[in-house]
Scaffold this active site. Sequence first.
Site, short mmCIF file in Angstrom:
data_model
loop_
_atom_site.label_atom_id
_atom_site.label_comp_id
_atom_site.label_asym_id
_atom_site.label_seq_id
_atom_site.Cartn_x
_atom_site.Cartn_y
_atom_site.Cartn_z
CB SER A 22 -0.84 -0.01 1.29
OG SER A 22 -1.46 1.23 1.52
CE1 TYR A 61 -4.42 -2.02 5.07
CE2 TYR A 61 -3.21 0.02 4.66
CZ TYR A 61 -3.94 -1.06 4.19
OH TYR A 61 -4.15 -1.20 2.84
P1 NAD Z 1 -11.45 -6.13 -0.12
O1 NAD Z 1 -12.03 -6.13 1.26
O2 NAD Z 1 -12.34 -5.96 -1.29
O3 NAD Z 1 -10.57 -7.43 -0.35
C1 NAD Z 1 -9.88 -8.07 0.66
C2 NAD Z 1 -9.89 -9.53 0.33
O4 NAD Z 1 -9.24 -10.22 1.40
C3 NAD Z 1 -11.31 -10.08 0.21
O5 NAD Z 1 -11.34 -11.03 -0.81
C4 NAD Z 1 -11.52 -10.72 1.57
O6 NAD Z 1 -12.46 -11.76 1.52
C5 NAD Z 1 -10.12 -11.24 1.82
N1 NAD Z 1 -9.84 -11.57 3.22
C6 NAD Z 1 -10.07 -10.83 4.33
N2 NAD Z 1 -9.76 -11.53 5.43
C7 NAD Z 1 -9.32 -12.74 4.99
C8 NAD Z 1 -8.88 -13.92 5.65
N3 NAD Z 1 -8.82 -14.00 6.98
N4 NAD Z 1 -8.54 -14.98 4.89
C9 NAD Z 1 -8.62 -14.93 3.53
N5 NAD Z 1 -9.04 -13.85 2.87
C10 NAD Z 1 -9.38 -12.77 3.59
O7 NAD Z 1 -10.31 -5.01 -0.10
P2 NAD Z 1 -9.33 -4.51 -1.26
O8 NAD Z 1 -9.46 -3.04 -1.24
O9 NAD Z 1 -9.54 -5.25 -2.52
O10 NAD Z 1 -7.91 -4.88 -0.61
C11 NAD Z 1 -7.05 -5.88 -1.14
C12 NAD Z 1 -5.60 -5.58 -0.73
O11 NAD Z 1 -5.21 -4.32 -1.27
C13 NAD Z 1 -5.42 -5.47 0.80
O12 NAD Z 1 -4.19 -6.05 1.15
C14 NAD Z 1 -5.40 -3.97 1.02
O13 NAD Z 1 -4.68 -3.62 2.18
C15 NAD Z 1 -4.71 -3.50 -0.24
N6 NAD Z 1 -4.94 -2.07 -0.55
C16 NAD Z 1 -6.19 -1.61 -0.84
C17 NAD Z 1 -6.37 -0.26 -1.14
C18 NAD Z 1 -7.72 0.33 -1.50
O14 NAD Z 1 -7.84 1.57 -1.63
N7 NAD Z 1 -8.76 -0.44 -1.70
C19 NAD Z 1 -5.26 0.59 -1.14
C20 NAD Z 1 -4.00 0.08 -0.84
C21 NAD Z 1 -3.85 -1.27 -0.54
#
Ligand code: NAD
Length: 258
Positions: A140, A153
Amino acid sequence: MMSFIGKTAVITGSNSGIGLGIARELARAGANVVLNSFSDRPEDHAVAAEIAAEFGVDAKYVAADMSKGADCRRLIAEAGACDILVNNAGIQFVAPLEEFPEDKWDAIIAINLTSAFHTTAAALPQMHEKGWGRVVNIASAHGLTASPYKSAYVAAKHGIVGLTKVTALETATDPITCNAVCPGYVLTPLVEAQIPDTMKEYGMDRETVIKEVMLARQPSKEFATVEQLGGTVNFLCSDAATQITGTTISVDGGWTAL
Ligand code: NAD
């Protein structure tokens, strides 16, 4: 045109959002994909079936809880093969440090950081054996900078950038690379769901909430998309990126240039 035909990609946390976007782009380029989350609902398996039908690849869904080491290692075993590993599963919780609940700290460190240790340790032997491998960790902008109230985080995301460097050094003389992708704000269903409440809280319209609240630190004033993140992962898995290892690629509209 990139082709990953014959390769299998395992993407943790991929039944929605960025993980699903990455899985779709890898499948578009011909990779067989293994999707994952902790739930085991018919709709989880349906997502894999849809990808298989749309892109003509093998796709399956393996339920495994990335907060548990044994489940992380079982995911790699049940995947059957793992040429490309994308550590994407992640959760968020926001609170001041003194009030940060211990169970939330433990869960964030386990899912956002420790899971990647387990999956990578389980996947590397077969990458060594096959003589090819790609590990991509979804960190991130918070892997490179900090914000208040996001202690767990930010710690986990800085940690995964460190793990990325160590993995790269330990595989440096093999045809295996490990890199981290550092997204800024991405419009996933999770982020979309926060917009109505934030509109109410600030008394702003949708456009103003997006540009002035959510994208306050993103100079482009645009969200990154899951397709762009998928494209970045595909690039890191391509032959052009063979000498790119142990580094970070920001997809953050200029956030970390500030
Ligand atoms: P999201 O909530 O849509 O996706 C997260 C995924 O992780 C989902 O598929 C969820 O089911 C899964 N997950 C959660 N807990 C879990 C567990 N215990 N076991 C297995 N799977 C699990 O969120 P996202 O925004 O798609 O985030 C995905 C990644 O990207 C994360 O690591 C997040 O930190 C990172 N990220 C997101 C953003 C953003 O703006 N959305 C920005 C920077 C980084």
